[in-house]
Design an enzyme around this catalytic site. Structure first.
Site, PDB file in Angstrom:
ATOM      1  N   LYS A   1      10.099 -54.803  11.061  1.00  0.00           N
ATOM      2  CA  LYS A   1      10.216 -56.245  10.817  1.00  0.00           C
ATOM      3  C   LYS A   1       9.225 -57.053  11.644  1.00  0.00           C
ATOM      4  O   LYS A   1       8.626 -56.575  12.596  1.00  0.00           O
ATOM      5  CB  LYS A   1      11.666 -56.709  11.046  1.00  0.00           C
ATOM      6  CG  LYS A   1      12.551 -56.327   9.861  1.00  0.00           C
ATOM      7  CD  LYS A   1      13.931 -56.915   9.919  1.00  0.00           C
ATOM      8  CE  LYS A   1      14.706 -56.478   8.655  1.00  0.00           C
ATOM      9  NZ  LYS A   1      16.120 -56.827   8.722  1.00  0.00           N
TER      10      LYS A   1
ATOM     11  N   ARG B   1      19.383 -48.948  10.052  1.00  0.00           N
ATOM     12  CA  ARG B   1      18.731 -48.978   8.740  1.00  0.00           C
ATOM     13  C   ARG B   1      17.223 -48.915   8.968  1.00  0.00           C
ATOM     14  O   ARG B   1      16.666 -49.814   9.589  1.00  0.00           O
ATOM     15  CB  ARG B   1      19.130 -50.269   8.017  1.00  0.00           C
ATOM     16  CG  ARG B   1      18.523 -50.454   6.642  1.00  0.00           C
ATOM     17  CD  ARG B   1      18.960 -51.806   6.067  1.00  0.00           C
ATOM     18  NE  ARG B   1      18.403 -52.042   4.754  1.00  0.00           N
ATOM     19  CZ  ARG B   1      17.186 -52.540   4.544  1.00  0.00           C
ATOM     20  NH1 ARG B   1      16.399 -52.853   5.554  1.00  0.00           N
ATOM     21  NH2 ARG B   1      16.746 -52.727   3.312  1.00  0.00           N
TER      22      ARG B   1
END
Ligand code: 7PJ
Length: 371
Positions: A305, A340
């Site tokens: 991210k 995740r």
């Protein structure tokens, strides 16, 4: 609704399995188990909202039990119980060791060339590779919810994800989650064999999703987001991001239970990058163990991210793997049960080393070596 106090477990360390199940007073002095898992905690941070900002105090477990906490006593004991209690299995998967959720994107930008059929075949092959690499759950998503992305029509999303779920279901026993905000996609995915619903809007986006999720009987992952993907990172606002996320997730757990989804079927996720700037993301990651006070398993998605790019000045998401591993290891050492990730092989290796070092023994590694 806002709470009066919040409790963050600190002083987290690995315990033997025998000690993790003990409940005698002697063991309290040595720490309490964290969510019934392989870790224990020996201290706490008490957080209290106040007009001038959050007040934080660190106390040892002994002090917690000896002192009179006045009007906070009941809230504190409820939170300690929620933090301590073992978590039930999730769709049959035990959560007494860190679990990996591998990301299978079926958006046109992720498997760009070729048509619908080739896209599905590539996504299925990718998912099976992630299982080989050690994924416990495959997270199939057909709508990009990255910051700034446009919404996808429900029919397009169904056309993308259903063949992939069916293809994976026929070829693997790994759990399959469907990453969607839409009730119709949830319903079709459940019929195609999905085991878990993963909703980045915590069942708020589609007015029918609470009902559909309840009817499906499937576990649900509730993620915090502020605003819609298109605009959420323009100007996010919080009093105290760490506590505001806690309150939101607590409210969503309550809404789910009221709709007939039992707490034993819920997982929470603070939603890294969803309506959060760097300062918010780092604060949430720092405080991960706080979310055990919600009394359900905790999931974290920080893989590749933007915050990693910002911290390390790395533009290309594919070059953010080392930073993603650091975020994953940090969170599992805070007792986070599921991470995740895009890079299952790399994360599995990092977690295997972490588990062996925590245990002080190679016996902790039960799975065969991965290349
Ligand atoms: C997450 C997600 C996350 C959960 C996405 C991306 C954006 N679901 N779906 N948690 N992120 N539960 O992977 O960069 O963090 S899509």
């Amino acid at each position: 609704m806002q709470r009066s106090i919040y409790i963050r477990p600190l002083g987290i360390y690995a315990v033997s399995r025998d000690a993790a199940s003990a409940e005698t007073p002697r063991d309290v002095w040595g720490g309490l188990p964290l969510a019934g898992g392989p870790l224990a905690f020996s201290a706490l941070e008490m957080l209290e909202r106040a007009p001038g900002g959050t007040i934080r105090r660190i106390v040892g477990l002994g002090e917690l039990f000896e002192r009179d906490w006045g009007r906070h006593t009941l809230a504190a004991s409820d939170l300690i119980e929620a933090i301590r209690a073992p978590r039930p299995r999730l769709a049959g998967l035990s959560l007494d060791r860190p679990r990996l959720m591998g990301i299978v994107n079926v958006t046109p930008d992720s498997f760009s060339d070729g048509g619908q059929h080739e896209g599905a075949a590539a996504a299925i092959a990718h998912g099976l590779r992630l299982v080989d690499e050690g994924a416990d759950i495959l997270d199939v998503g057909g709508e990009s919810t990255r910051p700034g992305s446009d919404a996808v029509a429900v029919d397009d999303e169904i056309r993308r994800v259903i063949p992939v779920i069916e293809g994976l279901r026929a070829r693997t026993d790994a759990l399959i989650s469907i990453d969607t905000r839409k009730a119709d996609v949830m319903r079709r995915a459940a019929a195609a064999g999905a085991d878990i619903l993963n909703d980045v809007s915590a069942l708020t986006h589609d007015p029918r999703s609470l009902e559909v999720a309840a009817e499906s009987g499937l576990p649900v992952m509730l993620m915090h987001a502020q605003g819609d993907p298109k605009t959420m990172n323009d100007n996010p606002q919080y009093d105290d991001v760490v506590l505001d996320v806690f309150d939101f997730l607590e409210q969503r757990i309550r809404a789910c239970v009221a709709a007939g989804i039992s707490k034993a079927r819920l997982v929470v996720d603070p939603g890294i990058g969803f309506g959060k700037h760097l300062v918010h993301n780092v604060a949430v990651l720092n405080a991960m163990s706080l979310y055990h006070g919600l009394g359900v398993p905790v999931l974290l998605g920080a893989s590749r991210k933007k915050l990693i790019g910002q911290l390390c000045n790395v533009e290309d998401p594919k070059a953010r793997v080392p930073g993603s591993l650091a975020a994953a290891l940090h969170s599992i050492s805070q007792g986070v049960q599921i991470v995740r990730v895009h890079d299952v092989r790399e994360t599995r290796q990092a977690v295997a080393v972490w588990e062996a070092v925590q245990a002080g023994s190679e016996a902790a590694i039960v799975r065969p070596a991965v290349s």
